[in-house]
Design an enzyme around this catalytic site. Structure first.
Site, mmCIF file in Angstrom:
data_model
loop_
_atom_site.group_PDB
_atom_site.id
_atom_site.type_symbol
_atom_site.label_atom_id
_atom_site.label_comp_id
_atom_site.label_asym_id
_atom_site.label_seq_id
_atom_site.Cartn_x
_atom_site.Cartn_y
_atom_site.Cartn_z
ATOM 1 N N ASP A 91 0.707 -1.094 -0.010
ATOM 2 C CA ASP A 91 -0.054 -0.070 -0.127
ATOM 3 C C ASP A 91 0.542 1.229 -0.062
ATOM 4 O O ASP A 91 0.417 2.268 0.423
ATOM 5 C CB ASP A 91 -0.820 0.044 1.295
ATOM 6 C CG ASP A 91 -2.085 -1.113 1.010
ATOM 7 O OD1 ASP A 91 -2.181 -1.381 0.187
ATOM 8 O OD2 ASP A 91 -2.713 -1.210 2.125
ATOM 9 N N ASP A 146 6.151 -9.750 8.170
ATOM 10 C CA ASP A 146 6.219 -8.303 8.021
ATOM 11 C C ASP A 146 7.900 -8.382 7.373
ATOM 12 O O ASP A 146 8.480 -9.246 7.397
ATOM 13 C CB ASP A 146 6.420 -7.510 9.287
ATOM 14 C CG ASP A 146 5.047 -7.297 9.692
ATOM 15 O OD1 ASP A 146 3.917 -7.643 9.130
ATOM 16 O OD2 ASP A 146 4.942 -6.760 10.981
ATOM 17 N N ASP A 240 -4.232 -8.334 14.851
ATOM 18 C CA ASP A 240 -3.455 -9.653 15.130
ATOM 19 C C ASP A 240 -4.131 -10.074 16.603
ATOM 20 O O ASP A 240 -4.625 -11.109 16.431
ATOM 21 C CB ASP A 240 -2.129 -9.466 15.372
ATOM 22 C CG ASP A 240 -1.527 -8.391 15.933
ATOM 23 O OD1 ASP A 240 -2.226 -7.370 16.626
ATOM 24 O OD2 ASP A 240 -0.242 -8.062 15.878
#
Length: 481
Positions: A91, A146, A240
């Site tokens: 993004d 990540d 999460d």
């Protein structure tokens, strides 16, 4: 005694009781980690032809060249490429997107099943990106990394094998490692805090059979569990934790593999660490408000599970309660109000527990670095965490008041302007409050300095580090263990 003093004493005592409970929770987890036997997790093995399809999702936002490093690690996973899908959920709104596009194009030319998904609107931020990616795949297992983590080659063999062998497991969480632990004293302190979370808290909850919070990365999910729990939701800053708790409420279990370590990069500046901790604190309190009614209404959870979950998700509220107790206690310190012996005793017990419990918790994480550095890391962790009191209390209070803010990711070390350049507006509040408390205690009640020492030093330290952007504490250490 005036009625106002009695009222303040009542709320002050209540605050002390809550803080004592949070400290006792840490002690209980440390003791469980120390004395309960380790649990074994069954793991299935596969021939390459029998491996199930796995989707690897890598959510990105302005991560620069980190995408190349994490992709290299994903490509090195011991899993047949015919059964591996990769999604780059980028993004980004800076030049990072072009880097991702080039990396994905190069891997596609090699015949890899990889795609880049770029949303023009960051609806629900990371949760929205993960949910959007699932619409483009039907893989039964989903791994999430990540950008600043590097999964080891055996990650999928061990985690997929565990989910296949244990059909009631929703997800597997693995332990974070630290690529830059020795970069500075600040990174050492962060590593100690995270090691305590994973090696003590997560491992203790796993041994006790309690629900485990998913840590947002370095884990593998069963797609069916995501869907049965209602999918990813962006109504909190810790999507999460939210999904993992909802999965547990839906009847799924979770597991933790301590010896499967995925190394990642720690924040390198005080400002970056403060941003991260603020987001985590606010997100936890948002989940506390959202999920506690469901937890206590659950017919399948025993009462002690409900209590431990409440303490787990509500732990960051200690910052809010701590600020409230500090403000209410100032008149008593100044002699403007006289406290009863019961309040004095409770203040002493709470202060003692608040000092001993975190130390025991941090010590239980291990002393592989030697006792000298272990002591330095532990005392630094206790002091600097105290220095986050104001920032984290603001995060918790915003959540309690329903004030929503955007998901602000942790600044990375390569972002020179964001992570290392001085930002003179940051740190002033902590420095000012720390000096004010020191002056107040010395003038009104010098003995109060004993009770406030960790808080004062922590506020002054966090404030000063932000003002100079940690240049002193970020200086590479000349001493190595």
């Amino acid at each position: 005694m005036f009625a106002a003093e009695i009222s303040v004493e009542y709320y002050l005592t209540l605050g002390f009781v809550l803080l004592a409970l949070y400290s006792l929770n840490l002690l209980a987890l440390a003791l469980a980690r120390r004395w309960l036997p380790a649990r074994r997790l069954a793991c299935a093995e596969f021939a390459d032809s029998d491996c199930p399809n796995v989707l690897v999702q890598i959510p990105l936002f302005n991560e620069g060249h980190l995408v190349e490093r994490v992709l290299a690690a994903v490509m090195a996973l011991d899993w047949p490429h015919a059964h591996l899908e990769i999604q780059i959920l980028d993004d980004s709104i800076d030049g990072s997107l072009a880097i991702s596009q080039r990396a994905v194009a190069a891997l596609k030319q090699q015949g890899l099943r990889i795609e880049l998904l770029h949303r023009l609107q960051r609806t629900d931020f990371k949760a929205g990106a993960l949910a959007a990616g699932l619409q483009h795949s039907d893989a039964p297992f989903v791994a999430i990394f990540d950008a600043d983590f590097i999964p080891p080659p055996d990650f999928l063999r061990r985690t997929v094998g565990a989910l296949v062998a244990n059909p009631d497991l929703a997800y597997i969480q693995t332990r974070w490692g630290h690529l830059n632990r020795e970069e500075s004293l600040l990174t050492r302190i962060q590593a100690r805090l995270l090691d305590s979370h994973f090696r003590v808290e997560q491992e203790a909850r796993w041994r006790l059979g309690l629900p485990l919070p998913f840590n947002g990365t370095c884990g593998l999910w069963r797609r069916a569990a995501i869907e049965s729990a209602g999918g990813w939701n962006g109504d909190s800053l810790t999507e999460d934790l939210d999904l993992s708790m909802r999965a547990n409420l839906a009847g799924w279990r979770s597991a933790f593999i301590e010896d499967l370590v995925v190394p990642g990069t720690l924040p390198v500046s005080a400002r970056a660490w403060r941003v991260q901790q603020f987001r985590w604190t606010k997100g936890f309190v948002q989940c506390f408000i959202k999920l506690m009614p469901q937890v206590w209404r659950s017919a399948r959870l025993p009462v002690w599970h409900k209590l431990m979950i409440s303490l787990q998700i509500g732990q960051p509220l200690a910052f809010v309660v701590g600020v409230a107790c500090l403000i209410m206690g100032l008149p008593f310190m100044a002699g403007a109000a006289v406290s009863s012996p019961g309040v004095d005793l409770m203040a002493f017990v709470t202060s003692l527990l608040g000092f001993v419990a975190p130390i025991v918790f941090l010590v239980t994480a291990g002393n592989e670095v030697g006792w000298r550095w272990t002591l330095i890391e532990i005392m630094g962790a206790v002091v600097l965490t105290s220095g986050l009191l104001l920032s984290n209390a603001r995060g918790g209070l915003e959540a309690l008041l329903g004030h929503r803010t955007e998901f602000i990711r942790t600044p990375k070390g390569w972002e020179t302007r964001e992570a290392r350049a001085p930002v003179w507006g940051h740190g002033v509040l902590e420095l000012g409050v720390g000096l004010a408390l020191l002056g107040f205690a010395l003038i009104e009640q010098p003995l109060a300095v004993i009770y406030l020492a960790m808080l004062i030093v922590g506020l002054l330290g966090i404030g000063a580090m932000q003002l100079i952007d940690g240049r002193l504490i970020l200086k590479p250490l000349g001493i190595r263990h």
